[in-house]
Design a protein around this motif. Structure first.
Motif, PDB file in Angstrom:
ATOM      1  N   GLU A 168       0.884  -1.215  -0.008  1.00  0.00           N
ATOM      2  CA  GLU A 168       0.039   0.059   0.071  1.00  0.00           C
ATOM      3  C   GLU A 168       1.032   1.330  -0.047  1.00  0.00           C
ATOM      4  O   GLU A 168       1.781   1.631   0.803  1.00  0.00           O
ATOM      5  N   GLY A 169       0.609   2.306  -0.950  1.00  0.00           N
ATOM      6  CA  GLY A 169       1.214   3.517  -0.774  1.00  0.00           C
ATOM      7  C   GLY A 169       2.363   3.571  -1.612  1.00  0.00           C
ATOM      8  O   GLY A 169       3.079   4.581  -1.932  1.00  0.00           O
ATOM      9  N   ALA A 170       2.811   2.170  -2.266  1.00  0.00           N
ATOM     10  CA  ALA A 170       4.116   2.231  -3.158  1.00  0.00           C
ATOM     11  C   ALA A 170       3.789   1.750  -4.601  1.00  0.00           C
ATOM     12  O   ALA A 170       2.782   1.206  -5.022  1.00  0.00           O
ATOM     13  N   SER A 171       4.656   2.582  -5.468  1.00  0.00           N
ATOM     14  CA  SER A 171       4.476   2.211  -6.854  1.00  0.00           C
ATOM     15  C   SER A 171       5.953   1.747  -7.535  1.00  0.00           C
ATOM     16  O   SER A 171       6.869   2.025  -6.937  1.00  0.00           O
ATOM     17  N   VAL A 172       5.948   1.185  -8.544  1.00  0.00           N
ATOM     18  CA  VAL A 172       6.980   0.592  -9.112  1.00  0.00           C
ATOM     19  C   VAL A 172       7.221   1.095 -10.629  1.00  0.00           C
ATOM     20  O   VAL A 172       6.201   0.550 -11.286  1.00  0.00           O
ATOM     21  N   VAL A 173       8.045   1.802 -11.043  1.00  0.00           N
ATOM     22  CA  VAL A 173       8.025   2.236 -12.352  1.00  0.00           C
ATOM     23  C   VAL A 173       9.419   2.258 -13.058  1.00  0.00           C
ATOM     24  O   VAL A 173      10.547   2.383 -12.387  1.00  0.00           O
ATOM     25  N   ARG A 174       9.236   2.104 -14.309  1.00  0.00           N
ATOM     26  CA  ARG A 174      10.739   2.237 -15.190  1.00  0.00           C
ATOM     27  C   ARG A 174      10.856   3.656 -15.414  1.00  0.00           C
ATOM     28  O   ARG A 174      10.166   4.402 -15.619  1.00  0.00           O
ATOM     29  N   SER A 175      12.080   4.074 -15.298  1.00  0.00           N
ATOM     30  CA  SER A 175      12.646   5.633 -15.455  1.00  0.00           C
ATOM     31  C   SER A 175      13.424   5.475 -16.576  1.00  0.00           C
ATOM     32  O   SER A 175      14.233   6.509 -16.561  1.00  0.00           O
ATOM     33  N   GLY A 176      13.547   4.441 -17.432  1.00  0.00           N
ATOM     34  CA  GLY A 176      14.355   4.364 -18.622  1.00  0.00           C
ATOM     35  C   GLY A 176      15.397   3.202 -18.352  1.00  0.00           C
ATOM     36  O   GLY A 176      16.176   2.983 -17.301  1.00  0.00           O
ATOM     37  N   GLY A 177      15.880   2.685 -19.420  1.00  0.00           N
ATOM     38  CA  GLY A 177      16.664   1.669 -19.555  1.00  0.00           C
ATOM     39  C   GLY A 177      16.269   0.592 -18.786  1.00  0.00           C
ATOM     40  O   GLY A 177      15.116   0.057 -18.660  1.00  0.00           O
ATOM     41  N   ASP A 178      17.346  -0.092 -17.839  1.00  0.00           N
ATOM     42  CA  ASP A 178      16.880  -1.163 -16.996  1.00  0.00           C
ATOM     43  C   ASP A 178      16.646  -0.614 -15.521  1.00  0.00           C
ATOM     44  O   ASP A 178      16.688  -1.401 -14.386  1.00  0.00           O
ATOM     45  N   TYR A 179      16.547   0.620 -15.357  1.00  0.00           N
ATOM     46  CA  TYR A 179      16.158   1.370 -13.886  1.00  0.00           C
ATOM     47  C   TYR A 179      14.909   1.177 -13.793  1.00  0.00           C
ATOM     48  O   TYR A 179      13.947   1.374 -14.576  1.00  0.00           O
ATOM     49  N   ILE A 180      14.716   0.803 -12.611  1.00  0.00           N
ATOM     50  CA  ILE A 180      13.299   0.539 -11.990  1.00  0.00           C
ATOM     51  C   ILE A 180      13.342   1.154 -10.744  1.00  0.00           C
ATOM     52  O   ILE A 180      13.951   0.847  -9.688  1.00  0.00           O
ATOM     53  N   ASP A 181      12.185   2.283 -10.612  1.00  0.00           N
ATOM     54  CA  ASP A 181      12.035   2.964  -9.210  1.00  0.00           C
ATOM     55  C   ASP A 181      11.016   2.513  -8.455  1.00  0.00           C
ATOM     56  O   ASP A 181       9.791   2.284  -8.810  1.00  0.00           O
ATOM     57  N   LEU A 182      11.307   2.457  -7.260  1.00  0.00           N
ATOM     58  CA  LEU A 182      10.333   2.016  -6.010  1.00  0.00           C
ATOM     59  C   LEU A 182       9.998   3.516  -5.504  1.00  0.00           C
ATOM     60  O   LEU A 182      11.033   3.964  -4.820  1.00  0.00           O
TER      61      LEU A 182
END
Length: 263
Positions: A168-182
């Motif tokens: 809850e309250g978290a998102s996971v998104v790609r920010s370019g290339g193989d970078y994945i942001d929490l």
């Protein structure tokens, strides 16, 4: 429509590595000349963003860590307007995943980029963004991260990292290339745009945005004018707010031309 604020992604949209794309600086000058307040909204660190705009005084705001930290230029310094921390449960789960799978992860606070130890990847990133990390036990700062970046090496590791979005309250998104942001879901929802618009006394209809990645979706879907820069397209952006004009461009120069037609 009169646009008062521009929310602009950086990597891929305005820059590639350490160089501005053709048309990028001209776009910033055009916006400034038209009286539009400029914000750079990026997955980069706070230190990197403030460094690249040091000689661009007409950039008024930066939103680092995919919108988690928003700062306003205040004379020769930068004042933090907001910092949205990743839910602690999600950070703890990410660090446990890193320990169990050996996935390289970095943490980002309001001002700092923290790493467990220097690696080949972190050294390359330092050259790329012109900002240096500080080695530290990531768990010691778990309550302060606006973003935890993961560098999974396989589909299985990517799936495990993406599953953190179920918290809850978290998102996971790609920010370019193989970078994945929490990041916090609220950060992803606007990439810091809501804080910037409030500071400017503007609404979403009075804002335009340009972006090229998944972490740009939130701000692009809400503004009055959204320009999707390849590889992002109006079709892959998905549903936008009613009243949003969504356009596609193949280059920064083309995006500049589209924006100029609407100023």
């Amino acid at each position: 429509m009169t646009y008062r604020v521009a929310l602009l992604d950086v990597d891929g949209t305005l820059r590639v590595k350490d160089s501005w794309n053709p048309g990028a600086l001209e776009l910033l000058n055009d916006l400034h000349s038209a009286g539009v307040r400029i914000a750079l909204c990026s997955g980069r660190t706070t230190g990197s963003l403030t460094a690249i705009v040091e000689d661009l005084p007409h950039v008024d705001f930066v939103a680092s860590s995919s919108g988690a930290t928003v700062l306003a230029r205040d004379g020769g310094t930068w004042r933090v307007l907001a910092h949205r921390a990743v839910p602690r449960a999600a950070v703890d789960a990410a660090l446990e995943l890193s320990a169990a799978r050996g996935i390289e992860m970095w943490g980002f606070t309001e001002r700092e980029w923290l790493i467990p130890e220097h690696t080949e990847r972190s050294r390359r990133e330092t050259l790329f963004i012109n900002d240096a990390p500080r080695p530290a036990p990531l768990v010691d700062y778990a309550e302060h991260y606006g973003k935890v970046l993961g560098l999974p090496r396989s589909d299985a590791e990517r799936s495990a990292f993406q599953a953190l979005a179920e918290i809850e309250g978290a998102s996971v998104v790609r920010s370019g290339g193989d970078y994945i942001d929490l990041i916090a879901t609220h950060s992803h929802d606007t990439k810091g745009g809501d804080v910037i618009l409030q500071a400017c006394g503007a609404n979403w209809d009075e804002a335009l945005a340009i972006g090229d990645s998944e972490n740009d979706h939130g701000m692009l879907a809400k503004v009055g004018l959204a320009v999707c820069l390849a590889p992002l397209t109006p079709e892959t952006l998905g549903p936008a707010r009613e009243g949003t004009t969504v356009l596609g461009a193949s280059s920064t120069s083309e995006a500049r031309e589209l924006v100029l037609r609407h100023l």
